[in-house]
Design an enzyme around this catalytic site. Structure first.
Site, PDB file in Angstrom:
ATOM      1  N   ASP A  66      -1.725 -30.111  29.600  1.00 18.11           N
ATOM      2  CA  ASP A  66      -1.788 -31.552  29.399  1.00 18.11           C
ATOM      3  C   ASP A  66      -1.858 -32.261  30.752  1.00 18.11           C
ATOM      4  O   ASP A  66      -1.140 -31.902  31.691  1.00 18.11           O
ATOM      5  CB  ASP A  66      -0.534 -31.983  28.631  1.00 18.11           C
ATOM      6  CG  ASP A  66      -0.526 -33.440  28.242  1.00 18.11           C
ATOM      7  OD1 ASP A  66      -1.610 -34.010  28.036  1.00 18.11           O
ATOM      8  OD2 ASP A  66       0.579 -34.010  28.114  1.00 18.11           O
ATOM      9  N   HIS A  67      -2.730 -33.246  30.863  1.00 13.35           N
ATOM     10  CA  HIS A  67      -2.874 -34.045  32.086  1.00 13.35           C
ATOM     11  C   HIS A  67      -3.012 -33.185  33.338  1.00 13.35           C
ATOM     12  O   HIS A  67      -2.249 -33.316  34.306  1.00 13.35           O
ATOM     13  CB  HIS A  67      -1.701 -35.019  32.243  1.00 13.35           C
ATOM     14  CG  HIS A  67      -1.727 -36.139  31.264  1.00 13.35           C
ATOM     15  ND1 HIS A  67      -2.633 -37.172  31.343  1.00 13.35           N
ATOM     16  CD2 HIS A  67      -0.977 -36.367  30.151  1.00 13.35           C
ATOM     17  CE1 HIS A  67      -2.434 -38.005  30.331  1.00 13.35           C
ATOM     18  NE2 HIS A  67      -1.440 -37.535  29.593  1.00 13.35           N
ATOM     19  N   ASP A 120      -7.674 -34.600  33.762  1.00 15.71           N
ATOM     20  CA  ASP A 120      -7.327 -36.016  33.798  1.00 15.71           C
ATOM     21  C   ASP A 120      -7.791 -36.621  35.115  1.00 15.71           C
ATOM     22  O   ASP A 120      -7.071 -36.620  36.112  1.00 15.71           O
ATOM     23  CB  ASP A 120      -5.828 -36.218  33.613  1.00 15.71           C
ATOM     24  CG  ASP A 120      -5.475 -37.702  33.485  1.00 15.71           C
ATOM     25  OD1 ASP A 120      -6.394 -38.544  33.581  1.00 15.71           O
ATOM     26  OD2 ASP A 120      -4.287 -38.016  33.288  1.00 15.71           O
ATOM     27  N   GLU A 123     -10.148 -37.498  29.673  1.00 20.12           N
ATOM     28  CA  GLU A 123      -9.625 -38.828  29.337  1.00 20.12           C
ATOM     29  C   GLU A 123     -10.517 -39.897  29.935  1.00 20.12           C
ATOM     30  O   GLU A 123     -10.968 -39.788  31.075  1.00 20.12           O
ATOM     31  CB  GLU A 123      -8.194 -38.988  29.843  1.00 20.12           C
ATOM     32  CG  GLU A 123      -7.571 -40.330  29.489  1.00 20.12           C
ATOM     33  CD  GLU A 123      -6.077 -40.392  29.786  1.00 20.12           C
ATOM     34  OE1 GLU A 123      -5.608 -41.450  30.260  1.00 20.12           O
ATOM     35  OE2 GLU A 123      -5.379 -39.386  29.547  1.00 20.12           O
ATOM     36  N   HIS A 141       2.195 -44.610  27.197  1.00 17.44           N
ATOM     37  CA  HIS A 141       3.084 -43.483  27.448  1.00 17.44           C
ATOM     38  C   HIS A 141       4.526 -43.983  27.493  1.00 17.44           C
ATOM     39  O   HIS A 141       4.817 -44.996  28.105  1.00 17.44           O
ATOM     40  CB  HIS A 141       2.739 -42.815  28.784  1.00 17.44           C
ATOM     41  CG  HIS A 141       1.530 -41.944  28.730  1.00 17.44           C
ATOM     42  ND1 HIS A 141       0.509 -42.018  29.643  1.00 17.44           N
ATOM     43  CD2 HIS A 141       1.182 -40.959  27.854  1.00 17.44           C
ATOM     44  CE1 HIS A 141      -0.415 -41.122  29.338  1.00 17.44           C
ATOM     45  NE2 HIS A 141      -0.039 -40.472  28.260  1.00 17.44           N
ATOM     46  N   GLY A 158       0.224 -41.097  24.230  1.00 16.65           N
ATOM     47  CA  GLY A 158       1.209 -42.136  23.948  1.00 16.65           C
ATOM     48  C   GLY A 158       1.459 -42.236  22.451  1.00 16.65           C
ATOM     49  O   GLY A 158       1.562 -43.327  21.889  1.00 16.65           O
ATOM     50  N   ASN A 208      -0.689 -36.612  20.729  1.00 17.67           N
ATOM     51  CA  ASN A 208       0.330 -36.179  21.684  1.00 17.67           C
ATOM     52  C   ASN A 208       1.634 -36.911  21.371  1.00 17.67           C
ATOM     53  O   ASN A 208       1.678 -38.148  21.397  1.00 17.67           O
ATOM     54  CB  ASN A 208      -0.106 -36.493  23.115  1.00 17.67           C
ATOM     55  CG  ASN A 208      -1.170 -35.546  23.622  1.00 17.67           C
ATOM     56  OD1 ASN A 208      -1.885 -34.908  22.848  1.00 17.67           O
ATOM     57  ND2 ASN A 208      -1.283 -35.444  24.928  1.00 17.67           N
TER      58      ASN A 208
END
Length: 288
Positions: free
Chosen positions: A85-86, A107, A137, A185, A214, A235
């Site tokens: 993630d990210h 990201d 993203e 987020h 978020g 998420n």
């Protein structure tokens, strides 16, 4: 005998998109949280995404997380995607691929549009050759810092552009796109203002599975409206983390003789119950 059903993100989301539900993506920085997430997936017979955010490397290393996730996936019958993630640095993304992650997120959303495309294409070229999915993203995901300064009704200029989304997906060939449409987020301090039509507009012009970041703290109706308009990955972490912490606090306040292993068991139970409810709302229960 191993029962692992380790899959990439594309295979999970293509089914979810076709059948109009969303797969939950849940972060875990410790074994008990991860065990609770998998327990919920098994109870609900739901596909699940176990994910590790690059920013969480201060709590547990990428290598430790990979070993933990893979071991859990080896002993479950439901489809499990292990997702970075990210992923902000190319080095971290490559490390995750080498460690066995079946999906990675690039990201580069804070970079200029053209640079976001270029950085994403570099990862897609490598990942696709290894049957690893790529999420990217586009748009700016605002973060709630608790100061009260974030106005949820004045975030239109940070939403993902429909025209840019169409060009981005066409040029990068990503498997999933995280978009900004009003979520933030962290924990909401006020009522969110979500633009469901923006989701549908992007879905109509890209046809790629769309991702909600978020995803904490929304109502069941807001989740389901998002899914109806094209969201297929949600998420969810901050609210779960906060509510489980409060549950543990209540447990300890009422159990003076609790030991550490009692806390371990209670953590797994609280996480499982919290995640299972979200799987029902997302519509993924019974879809494994």
């Amino acid at each position: 005998m191993k029962k692992m059903t380790l899959v990439n993100l594309e295979s999970l989301l293509s089914k979810a998109k076709e059948e109009k539900y969303a797969v939950g993506a849940f972060n875990a920085t410790d074994l008990n949280t991860a065990r609770g997430i998998i327990a919920a997936a098994q109870q609900e017979n739901s596909p699940v995404i176990l994910q590790f955010a690059e920013s969480h490397s201060k709590y547990i290393s990428l290598e430790q997380a990979a070993n933990m996730y893979l071991n859990l996936a080896e002993h479950t019958k439901v489809p499990v995607c292990i997702h970075l993630d990210h992923g902000e640095s190319f080095n971290t993304i490559v490390r995750a691929i080498k460690l066995g992650f079946t999906s990675v997120m690039v990201d580069a959303s804070l970079n200029p549009f053209s640079e976001n495309i270029q950085r994403t294409k570099e990862v897609v070229k490598i990942a696709k050759a290894l049957d690893i999915s790529v999420e990217a993203e586009l748009g700016i995901m605002n973060a709630e810092d608790g100061s009260g300064s974030l106005d949820y009704n004045m975030m239109d200029d940070t939403y993902t552009s429909v025209q840019e989304a169409e060009k981005f997906v066409s040029e990068t060939k990503v498997d999933a796109l995280a978009i900004a449409f009003g979520t933030v987020h962290g924990l909401y301090k006020k009522e969110p203002n979500l633009n469901f039509n923006r989701i549908k507009e992007i879905q109509d012009c890209t046809e790629v599975p769309l991702v909600m970041h978020g995803g904490s703290g929304l109502s069941s109706e807001e989740y389901q409206n998002s899914i109806a308009n094209g969201i297929t990955k949600i998420n969810y972490y901050s609210t779960m983390s906060y509510e489980v912490t409060n549950g543990l606090r209540d447990y300890l306040n009422n159990n003076d003789n609790a030991f550490l292993f009692d806390v371990d068991t209670k953590t797994i139970e609280l996480v499982k119950n919290n995640i299972a409810k979200k799987m029902e709302i997302f519509g993924s229960s019974g879809k494994a």
